[in-house]
Design an enzyme around this catalytic site. Structure first.
Site, PDB file in Angstrom:
ATOM      1  CG  HIS A 288      -1.944   1.234   1.350  1.00 58.45           C
ATOM      2  ND1 HIS A 288      -3.093   0.951   1.029  1.00 58.45           N
ATOM      3  CD2 HIS A 288      -1.825   2.296   1.743  1.00 58.45           C
ATOM      4  CE1 HIS A 288      -3.694   2.432   1.155  1.00 58.45           C
ATOM      5  NE2 HIS A 288      -2.970   2.947   1.771  1.00 58.45           N
ATOM      6  CD  GLU A 289       1.496   3.648   3.775  1.00 56.69           C
ATOM      7  OE1 GLU A 289       1.783   4.510   3.059  1.00 56.69           O
ATOM      8  OE2 GLU A 289       0.483   3.393   4.371  1.00 56.69           O
TER       9      GLU A 289
ATOM     10  CG  HIS B 294       0.230   6.258  -0.633  1.00 57.79           C
ATOM     11  ND1 HIS B 294      -0.827   6.980  -0.735  1.00 57.79           N
ATOM     12  CD2 HIS B 294      -0.412   5.411   0.476  1.00 57.79           C
ATOM     13  CE1 HIS B 294      -1.849   6.798  -0.500  1.00 57.79           C
ATOM     14  NE2 HIS B 294      -1.627   5.692   0.599  1.00 57.79           N
TER      15      HIS B 294
ATOM     16  CD  GLU C 106      -6.133   5.510   0.415  1.00 56.29           C
ATOM     17  OE1 GLU C 106      -4.980   6.358   0.723  1.00 56.29           O
ATOM     18  OE2 GLU C 106      -6.360   4.214   1.261  1.00 56.29           O
TER      19      GLU C 106
END
Lengths: 531, 531
Positions: free
Chosen positions: B296-297, B300, B326
């Site tokens: 997830h990170e 980003h 997101e």
């Protein structure tokens, strides 16, 4: 002016200065991260961040507001000395704050932007030229840079203090209040005593190399071809880290308000008394140097953490120059970390961490001798032991002095350097990479920095000698007593005394006294080498 | 005005803005260090550093210079829209820069200092009241804080955009250009389709719990009482770190320009496109969540690293709000990290790192099902799976909308909340700690943040659906193709399109389209639960 009005001016001044001191602590964080955490490609954007911080800091440092407040608080005497008006209104910390802010303001405003830019450009160019010159061991590639630095530092010094000796103005930046003449006198006293001592040790080693040579002493604690275990890394980094953390904590380093990390060159920094950070480096073939690095940096950090929190982000709440800073690191590194008492406590701990070491079955005396070996055939300052180190500093100081007063030309530096190494250490320098090109300092024009390494070593000996029952506390590893003594007598005082000599007089009863340092070395090394 | 003169004004404006953008990146470094590295007692001095940075940033952001430059560059149309004068002089990035700087300047200058201070005070007080209220599971302890926030956010919104719907002004901060009405319509479409789908799955699980229940699916990958190895930590942190680093690197995270660390709450930050940093956290009883956090990170950070370096420290070089941010993290977490192709590649790697896992002899299908379990009995948003998560967001959005338009009172929030959880998820909320008090967001008045989590999820599905041969690339783990597509179509465009809908239209051919998201979920979960 009425008392309350003066107080308001003072408070406004301090409020303004606090702002740029806090901003400087942000820059210190950016520096720490750069050296310890930053990924390699982050360098360019880190440069931009630091440029913006520097520009905003400079704006605050040179604000006309400071001039306005100072004009209401200080006056110039007939002898050009700056004094605080109505000084009965202020306590000693406040008076020193005003004097220090005035001094900083002069330095920040007198030097022209053009000169700052020339210096910045030369730092960058000079560094690359020094790297190149050292690689090729060719002094001629560096000497023009050095001449440019001599010129720039002279110009800067004359702008800051037109009526003062240039070498004194430079020295003042690292050791406030110290003069070149004082240093020359003190170093003469040291040199006179240590040259014959080093010669005597050399003679002893030549007579009995099995017992006294560096090689035989150091082999006891290093891993070599003869290693007992079939291990490539007998001193693994994680175990050395564990030892370093244990030792630092015992000396008084609080990990609730600090960190210990690894970096290429060990250093310490702080962002406040509650956030101090140190680094060390480890060599997996031996463990004494990494630990010594930790103990050294712990000494620096205990100073920063011990500054008086009442004066946070004020000029009086800062270390009193590099001399006193170095006295704190060397106090712990040499007077504690090189002692028999220290090894009596920590050798068994190290043996538990390093099975390889345990197999060597060292006695406390073995490791004490090994850690205190005089490395007689060493040319490199940063690898020098406590006894030969002073000689490395003195020769640099003498050369810097000659460069500034014109008695030595840049082209002659290697010749002078090599002659001094021969005279002071009895060695023939093989090339300039191992001689005049070995240190980075001159590439950024950092004249007057070297002497403070030795002045700091001398101060550390003087401080040790004046702590009640010092020997007993060392034997008992009573670190808390030592730390408290330093907290009360050195750390908390910050820069309030303005000069290192005044601080030493207050803490130890006398200004810097070379006899104490010489006496310490003669006693210790006469015993080690059976003189 | 002549072309060159306008150009000079524009360049001066950009130069000024760059300075505060760089200063904001320094603040991001201070934040990162605080959450990842800082010793606990450093908090107070870090607070001072951030206060000084905020004050200097604010001075630059509200400088009359910006107003002066803007007055020469923009004009207000009859319909109150701000447009760039002589816009043929500028390219699209420059025009967007001017519009964005104008928008920022309005936000930075219209809100009174008094209001900023009230909000800051309420953030701090509100946080403590929320902690207390959640601990006691007592909504009445928090409701007055929430009412204060409603009042403050209304005041702020009216100062920024007196003629605009308050909810739209708030939403614009997180998703530029999006309106509350659009969001309401889109969420209605999602809700209508997902409620029956969740109900159908619940029915299926009740009919065959051995095959479908969360407990039986999750037990396959977690360590429990039945563990095969006598190990307390079957998934050690250092092995999970190794796996996380390998996966991040394969997805395109460059460790030459980034770091992966551990923090209490995973997050990502960046100081430039060449220094991006992510964090995750590990649970030694299972490894899927820690890895999902990393993926997830990484999503980003690939966005931040992929912004166009030509526009460094300019407003167009920033992520387009939280919705698009997101969409990037969820693209990698869900559309890549939850796929069978992903596990076909990484399950064998994980098995080599974790002997415990190997003993479980999982098939790719086992871990795929387990990682995609619908947790039907979960009340907590941050623990929700991909299918029930939208419901958690929609109910918060509806409540925020009601609070702002006055149709819901703060006292009624728990009642409304619990009714919605019953209607959307079929669950009876046992207490407010597991209901309306579960999230921290409202304690700092962060209205309009929640919807962007779901808007981002929808955008990620839409982006996946428009990448050519997406299924094939996923099966082949062709991460480089996916990353390049995102680099070209999303990342490099930064904020040049000004609104997320315009960016989506440009990249995927249409504005946000709920049908694509719903279709993705229906197809995937119908197959998983044999509907």
């Amino acid at each position: 002016m009425a008392s309350t009005a003066l107080r308001v001016v003072y408070n406004n001044l301090i409020e303004h200065v606090r702002k740029y001191k806090i901003l400087q602590s942000v820059n210190a964080l950016a520096d720490w991260d750069e050296l310890v955490m930053m990924p390699p490609k982050g360098a360019e954007s880190r440069g931009l961040q630091k440029t913006v911080l520097a520009s905003l800091t400079h704006d605050l440092q040179t604000s006309p507001l400071i001039e306005k407040y100072l004009s209401e608080l200080v006056t110039t005497q007939d002898d050009q000395k700056i004094v605080v008006k109505n000084d009965s209104e202020f306590d000693e910390y406040e008076i020193s704050n005003i004097i220090l802010i005035h001094k900083e303001f002069i330095r920040n405003t007198k030097i022209t932007k053009e000169l700052v830019e020339r210096a910045s450009e030369l730092s960058s160019r000079g560094y690359h030229q020094w790297v190149e010159a050292r690689k090729k061991s060719d002094w001629t590639l560096f000497q023009d840079t050095l001449q440019e630095w001599v010129n720039i530092r002279k110009e800067m010094s004359l702008l800051i203090e037109p009526n003062q000796n240039i070498a004194d103005t430079l020295l003042d930046e690292y050791d406030p209040g110290m003069t070149c003449e004082q240093v020359a006198q003190v170093f003469e006293d040291v040199k006179k005593e240590l040259i014959p001592l080093i010669q005597a040790i050399r003679k002893k080693v030549e007579e009995n190399p099995e017992k006294y040579s560096d090689a035989s002493l150091l082999a006891k604690i290093q891993a070599g071809a003869d290693e007992l275990f079939d291990q490539k890394e007998p001193f693994p980094v994680e175990k050395q880290t564990e030892l370093s953390k244990q030792v630092a904590q015992e000396l008084g380093f609080d990990f609730e308000m600090g960190r210990l990390d690894v970096s290429v060159h060990p250093f310490s920094t702080s962002f406040s008394t509650n956030d101090v950070r140190i680094t060390t480096r480890y060599n997996t073939k031996e463990f004494v140097n990494g630990l010594a690095g930790t103990v050294h940096e712990t000494g620096h950090s205990l100073y920063e953490a011990g500054l008086n929190p009442l004066y946070a982000y004020q000029p009086v709440q800062s270390a009193l120059g590099t001399t006193i800073h170095e006295s704190q690191s060397l106090f712990w590194e040499r007077h504690v970390g090189l002692s028999k008492g220290f090894w009596r406590k920590w050798l068994p701990v190290a043996e538990e961490l390093f099975p390889y070491l345990k197999q060597k079955k060292l006695s406390v005396d073995d490791i004490y001798r090994s850690a205190n070996t005089v490395t007689l055939n060493n040319f490199i300052r940063i690898e020098a032991d406590e006894l030969t180190y002073p000689m490395h500093v003195i020769l640099r100081f003498e050369i810097e002095k000659g460069l500034l007063d014109g008695s030595i030309s840049v082209a002659d530096v290697p010749k002078v350097w090599n002659a001094k190494v021969k005279e002071y250490l009895g060695l023939d320098v093989p090339n300039d990479a191992k001689g005049a090109l070995q240190d980075v300092h001159w590439s950024s024009g950092a004249f007057a920095y070297f002497p403070t390494y030795l002045l700091g070593a001398m101060a550390s000996a003087q401080i040790s000698a004046s702590i009640p029952d010092f020997e007993k506390h060392i034997e008992e590893n009573n670190y808390a007593f030592l730390k408290n003594w330093l907290n009360e007598n050195i750390h908390k005082r910050g820069t309030v005394t303005l000069t290192s000599n005044k601080l030493l007089k207050e803490a130890t009863g006398s200004e810097l006294n070379p006899k104490i340092f010489v006496n310490y070395l003669k006693t210790k090394y006469s015993a080690l080498y059976d003189l």
